[in-house]
Design a protein around this motif. Structure first.
Motif, PDB file in Angstrom:
ATOM      1  N   LEU A  15       0.826  -1.205   0.000  1.00  0.00           N
ATOM      2  CA  LEU A  15       0.000   0.000   0.000  1.00  0.00           C
ATOM      3  C   LEU A  15       0.863   1.259   0.000  1.00  0.00           C
ATOM      4  O   LEU A  15       0.465   2.295  -0.552  1.00  0.00           O
ATOM      5  CB  LEU A  15      -0.941  -0.002   1.202  1.00  0.00           C
ATOM      6  CG  LEU A  15      -2.053  -1.048   1.141  1.00  0.00           C
ATOM      7  CD1 LEU A  15      -2.775  -1.145   2.474  1.00  0.00           C
ATOM      8  CD2 LEU A  15      -3.046  -0.713   0.032  1.00  0.00           C
ATOM      9  N   GLY A  16       2.040   1.178   0.621  1.00  0.00           N
ATOM     10  CA  GLY A  16       2.937   2.324   0.611  1.00  0.00           C
ATOM     11  C   GLY A  16       3.371   2.701  -0.786  1.00  0.00           C
ATOM     12  O   GLY A  16       3.592   3.877  -1.090  1.00  0.00           O
ATOM     13  N   SER A 151      -2.431 -10.907  -1.109  1.00  0.00           N
ATOM     14  CA  SER A 151      -2.069  -9.485  -1.055  1.00  0.00           C
ATOM     15  C   SER A 151      -1.264  -9.091  -2.284  1.00  0.00           C
ATOM     16  O   SER A 151      -1.495  -8.034  -2.884  1.00  0.00           O
ATOM     17  CB  SER A 151      -1.272  -9.177   0.212  1.00  0.00           C
ATOM     18  OG  SER A 151      -2.072  -9.312   1.354  1.00  0.00           O
ATOM     19  N   LEU A 152      -0.312  -9.945  -2.670  1.00  0.00           N
ATOM     20  CA  LEU A 152       0.494  -9.651  -3.850  1.00  0.00           C
ATOM     21  C   LEU A 152      -0.367  -9.549  -5.099  1.00  0.00           C
ATOM     22  O   LEU A 152      -0.111  -8.724  -5.989  1.00  0.00           O
ATOM     23  CB  LEU A 152       1.560 -10.728  -4.034  1.00  0.00           C
ATOM     24  CG  LEU A 152       2.669 -10.758  -2.962  1.00  0.00           C
ATOM     25  CD1 LEU A 152       3.542 -11.992  -3.143  1.00  0.00           C
ATOM     26  CD2 LEU A 152       3.512  -9.493  -3.038  1.00  0.00           C
ATOM     27  N   ASP A 162      -4.760  -4.745 -12.446  1.00  0.00           N
ATOM     28  CA  ASP A 162      -4.093  -3.659 -11.722  1.00  0.00           C
ATOM     29  C   ASP A 162      -4.183  -3.781 -10.203  1.00  0.00           C
ATOM     30  O   ASP A 162      -3.509  -3.050  -9.489  1.00  0.00           O
ATOM     31  CB  ASP A 162      -4.679  -2.298 -12.138  1.00  0.00           C
ATOM     32  CG  ASP A 162      -4.375  -1.975 -13.587  1.00  0.00           C
ATOM     33  OD1 ASP A 162      -3.321  -2.446 -14.079  1.00  0.00           O
ATOM     34  OD2 ASP A 162      -5.172  -1.270 -14.221  1.00  0.00           O
ATOM     35  N   GLY A 163      -5.013  -4.691  -9.722  1.00  0.00           N
ATOM     36  CA  GLY A 163      -5.178  -4.821  -8.283  1.00  0.00           C
ATOM     37  C   GLY A 163      -6.327  -3.966  -7.760  1.00  0.00           C
ATOM     38  O   GLY A 163      -6.789  -3.030  -8.428  1.00  0.00           O
ATOM     39  N   GLY A 168      -8.513  -4.809  -1.671  1.00  0.00           N
ATOM     40  CA  GLY A 168      -7.812  -6.068  -1.907  1.00  0.00           C
ATOM     41  C   GLY A 168      -7.072  -6.538  -0.674  1.00  0.00           C
ATOM     42  O   GLY A 168      -7.048  -7.739  -0.361  1.00  0.00           O
ATOM     43  N   ALA A 169      -6.480  -5.595   0.058  1.00  0.00           N
ATOM     44  CA  ALA A 169      -5.805  -5.945   1.313  1.00  0.00           C
ATOM     45  C   ALA A 169      -6.800  -6.506   2.316  1.00  0.00           C
ATOM     46  O   ALA A 169      -6.508  -7.475   3.038  1.00  0.00           O
ATOM     47  CB  ALA A 169      -5.098  -4.719   1.885  1.00  0.00           C
ATOM     48  N   GLY A 170      -7.984  -5.902   2.386  1.00  0.00           N
ATOM     49  CA  GLY A 170      -9.020  -6.388   3.297  1.00  0.00           C
ATOM     50  C   GLY A 170      -9.477  -7.791   2.946  1.00  0.00           C
ATOM     51  O   GLY A 170      -9.634  -8.645   3.829  1.00  0.00           O
TER      52      GLY A 170
END
Length: 424
Positions: A15-16, A151-152, A162-163, A168-170
């Motif tokens: 996310l960074g 996550s990746l 593109d993600g 997506g992290a959640g």
């Protein structure tokens, strides 16, 4: 536990790279999610001694597990409600609108993860109470692997995809919790004394659920006190300078990574000591906890030595700023003292869990960390970050004394037949 801690850094790193706004929204939500999950886990640890006392009695163990599941549902719903309130909490706290807009559905996804985690914690606490740590490890490692892989893919994207960014992290975190919970419950049904028995929730027995909560809820409150006071320390250091805040954050990360060893060993002492509680064998109860102290000492010493030897490459993982690296290296002696004292108090705290007396831990934490919270800001202003960490080490040392005293005192009162509530 160490793998899970390391795996949680993946989302932060991914996310960074997508921008400060997404990372800020992630940080705001996790600031509520992590304490909520820690409190849930703390509450469910209170089930362990009851499980250990019935490790050879499947008929007696079954109602303990079912009532533990009801306790997990209750604390899970409370934790999920807290996480779902992140947008409201953030707005009332003055979080910038750009961060609020970036939250989207993320808090609600993590609320689901908190609830799933509570259900999984019922099974993992039962497995630990039965001495089945390897089954817990397999479920945990598989869940962590699922989180990293998803996550990746879902956050960073792959190929033409593109993600999804923050959502997506959640989703990855929910999938990880679900994987862990599913495998833990399958292991509980197939590989323990409960094999072949139905673990459906059934009808709750409020008195028994309250009895479990009498041990677990003080643990949850203790965890929340610790999180709250560490937050006060972070604010106190941030008032000094941004560099000191960064050094403090890195130092806390190092402490947390090594502290997981103490938590893991402490949990392992619960079934070791609890099986002697029902017979009132005080020497064996104390011997089990002291064994945990020695193993923790070895584990922390090994990790501390590794940190000292690899101090430069380790600090470079957190920052490329040479000045900050030097500041972190200067903090290492205090970091090691804080880890050692925190580890020892944790093991004695788990000893109190084994004998089902957790209120003394809550009282000790409230006294020591309450005083630390009141003194943090003036100490930071007068002596800087080193004075803050020295004070934290002193507070932890007092916790060691308090936890050891109460464990020795309360374990000495054990009899062959325990009082029914046995919570304070």
């Amino acid at each position: 536990m160490i793998a899970s801690s390391a795996g949680s850094l993946v989302d932060t790193a991914l996310l960074g790279r997508q921008g400060a706004t997404s990372l800020a929204a992630f940080a705001v939500t996790v600031a509520v999610f992590n304490p909520a999950v820690a409190a849930i886990s703390g509450a469910m640890r209170g089930v362990m001694p009851f499980v250990a006392a019935k490790d050879d009695d499947p008929d007696g163990l079954l109602p303990v597990v079912r009532n533990g599941m009801w306790l997990g549902v209750c604390v899970g719903l409370l934790g999920a409600l807290a996480v779902a309130s992140v947008p409201l909490i953030s707005r009332l706290s003055g979080v910038p609108d750009s961060t609020l807009d970036a939250l989207g559905a993320f808090p609600y996804i993590l609320a689901c993860s908190a609830l799933v985690t509570s259900i999984g914690a019922t099974a993992t606490s039962t497995l630990v109470g039965l001495g089945q740590g390897k089954l817990v490890m397999r479920a945990g490692l598989t869940g962590t692997a699922a989180a990293v892989v998803l996550s990746l893919i879902l956050v960073g994207g792959i190929g033409p995809f593109d993600g999804l960014g923050l959502p997506g992290a959640g989703i990855a975190m929910v999938a990880s919790s679900l994987t862990n919970a599913t495998l833990a419950h399958i292991a509980l049904r197939r590989s323990t004394v409960l094999a072949g028995r139905s673990l459906r929730l059934g009808r709750p027995h409020p008195r028994e659920v309250i009895r479990l909560a009498g041990v677990g809820i003080p643990l949850a409150a203790t965890v929340l006190i610790k999180f709250a006071v560490l937050g006060v320390l972070a604010i106190a250091v941030a008032r000094i300078s941004s560099d000191d805040a960064a050094v403090h954050s890195i130092s806390v990360s190092l402490v947390n990574l090594m502290f997981t060893a103490a938590v893991a060993v402490g949990q392992a002492t619960v079934p070791l000591a609890a099986k002697y509680v029902k017979t009132g064998d005080v020497p064996e109860v104390r011997r089990g906890v002291l064994a945990g102290v020695w193993v923790t000492c070895c584990a922390v010493f090994a990790l501390g030595t590794l940190l000292v030897v690899l101090r430069e490459p380790v600090t470079s993982l957190f920052t490329k700023n040479p000045g900050l690296q030097d500041d972190v290296l200067a903090m290492l002696p205090l970091v090691l003292v804080v880890v050692v004292t925190d580890a020892f108090q944790a093991v004695f705290g788990f000893g109190l869990i084994a004998i089902k007396r957790t209120v003394p831990s809550l009282v000790t934490f409230a006294a020591c960390y309450g005083a630390l919270a009141l003194a943090a800001v003036p100490i930071a202003a007068a002596g800087g970050i080193h004075a803050v960490w020295a004070t934290l080490a002193c507070a932890n040392a007092l916790l060691v004394v308090g936890q050891a005293f109460f464990f020795h005192q309360r374990s000495g009162r054990l009899r062959a037949v325990e009082p029914e509530p046995a919570t304070a």
